[in-house]
Design an enzyme around this catalytic site. Sequence first.
Site, mmCIF file in Angstrom:
data_model
loop_
_atom_site.group_PDB
_atom_site.id
_atom_site.type_symbol
_atom_site.label_atom_id
_atom_site.label_comp_id
_atom_site.label_asym_id
_atom_site.label_seq_id
_atom_site.Cartn_x
_atom_site.Cartn_y
_atom_site.Cartn_z
ATOM 1 N N THR A 142 67.064 28.138 43.979
ATOM 2 C CA THR A 142 68.208 28.115 44.433
ATOM 3 C C THR A 142 68.682 27.183 45.427
ATOM 4 O O THR A 142 67.178 26.025 46.021
ATOM 5 C CB THR A 142 67.553 29.193 45.692
ATOM 6 O OG1 THR A 142 67.977 31.018 44.537
ATOM 7 C CG2 THR A 142 68.665 29.894 46.555
ATOM 8 N N CYS A 196 47.137 5.664 49.821
ATOM 9 C CA CYS A 196 47.226 5.948 48.495
ATOM 10 C C CYS A 196 47.025 6.930 48.880
ATOM 11 O O CYS A 196 46.591 8.073 49.969
ATOM 12 C CB CYS A 196 45.676 5.818 47.311
ATOM 13 S SG CYS A 196 44.169 5.937 48.707
ATOM 14 N N GLN A 245 66.330 2.376 49.280
ATOM 15 C CA GLN A 245 65.938 1.736 50.093
ATOM 16 C C GLN A 245 67.716 1.048 50.731
ATOM 17 O O GLN A 245 67.247 0.839 51.851
ATOM 18 C CB GLN A 245 65.204 0.204 50.180
ATOM 19 C CG GLN A 245 63.472 0.998 49.886
ATOM 20 C CD GLN A 245 63.351 1.266 51.342
ATOM 21 O OE1 GLN A 245 63.987 1.589 52.316
ATOM 22 N NE2 GLN A 245 62.182 2.241 51.270
ATOM 23 N N THR A 284 61.553 11.473 44.029
ATOM 24 C CA THR A 284 60.486 11.376 43.157
ATOM 25 C C THR A 284 61.116 12.622 42.541
ATOM 26 O O THR A 284 60.650 12.184 41.304
ATOM 27 C CB THR A 284 59.005 11.640 43.992
ATOM 28 O OG1 THR A 284 58.719 10.911 45.344
ATOM 29 C CG2 THR A 284 57.870 11.963 43.353
ATOM 30 N N HIS A 338 66.390 10.617 53.384
ATOM 31 C CA HIS A 338 65.761 10.921 54.672
ATOM 32 C C HIS A 338 65.230 8.910 55.001
ATOM 33 O O HIS A 338 64.586 8.806 55.756
ATOM 34 C CB HIS A 338 64.381 11.006 54.723
ATOM 35 C CG HIS A 338 63.348 10.821 53.960
ATOM 36 N ND1 HIS A 338 61.944 9.749 54.483
ATOM 37 C CD2 HIS A 338 63.220 10.529 52.077
ATOM 38 C CE1 HIS A 338 61.463 9.836 52.993
ATOM 39 N NE2 HIS A 338 62.570 10.094 51.782
#
Length: 360
Positions: free
Chosen positions: A202, A291, A144, A72, A166
Amino acid sequence: MSGRVYLDWNATTPLRPEARAAMIEAMDLVGNPSSVHAEGRAAKGLLERARAGIAEAFGAEPDEVVLTSGATEAAALALRGRNRVGAPVEHDCVLGWIDACLPVTAEGRVEVAEPGRTALQAANSETGIVQELPPGLALVDAAQVAGKLPFAFGWTGARAALIAPHKFGGPKGIGALLLRRGEEVEPLQRGGGQELGRRAGTENLIGAAGFAAAARAAVADLARGIWEEVAETRNILERALEDGNSETIFVGKGSARLPNTLALVTPGWKGETQVMAMDLAGFAVSAGSACSSGKVKASRTLTAMGYEPEVAAAMLRVSIGPGVEREAVLAFADAWKKSHSRARRRRMSETSPERVVGEV
């Protein structure tokens, strides 16, 4: 079967043991990678080895890897302030920066006219449909496909790409923007000038170590054909759900899809209701797009493909991964079909009660 079965790998994946081990080892390093003393140099060395491992896994150069807090943030870094186009099927983190929308075919294909202005997903998280990537794209969302299908940044000719570890067994809270040499971005935050001045703060050394370890393991799995086995397990599930079921639409069947993804639409049976029923039966799956309120909306991807909103709201996504046994997906199919039968009887009873007198 006993215990729960996790079938929502496109949302996030279990942490790989290789990533866990690398992260635990990194926790023992005291130094800040920006410090010049021995401890700082040791931390910096680990960070740069991780960066090089990520670059090697995904066909980039080390100085093209910008470490972020996730895909994101990487999307925002790449797209903020740019005049970009995309499609309604894109992930929200990309769509939020798009200035104009591209058409989508009934098969889920995005029609790209200007690659140099276009942000395009390599594969859709809901349907699994894989896009053809024209050369020279402004941005490829590889979240994906990375780790599930062969992907190399160098092949794409794109100016930027998003990676989310992830999604292939790495840690949450870290991601990468792959940025072609010579491309400039406006930093979202300023400070110490880390990441060659492109992302201050950092560095997440522990996350970077897990990211790189997961990337290496994912590439090795691809080379061993693990995802071909996953695809066969997915196909077994699809055939089991199709058996005796003429009501359900299997989205993307016959198209190039992610090897682990199955999207099914059963008109009249809301996706969120299916998710709750399967959750109670011990299976974690997903539906539509969630949402911030936690409510499930009609799938924007399916509405872009031409499905009516009430039909798009009846989508269920099952996404699996290595280690998900055929026994598990067949148990899911059995539980889903029983729940489907009950839901169908309820719908019939609501529309014509006399047809189901004495039926339980």
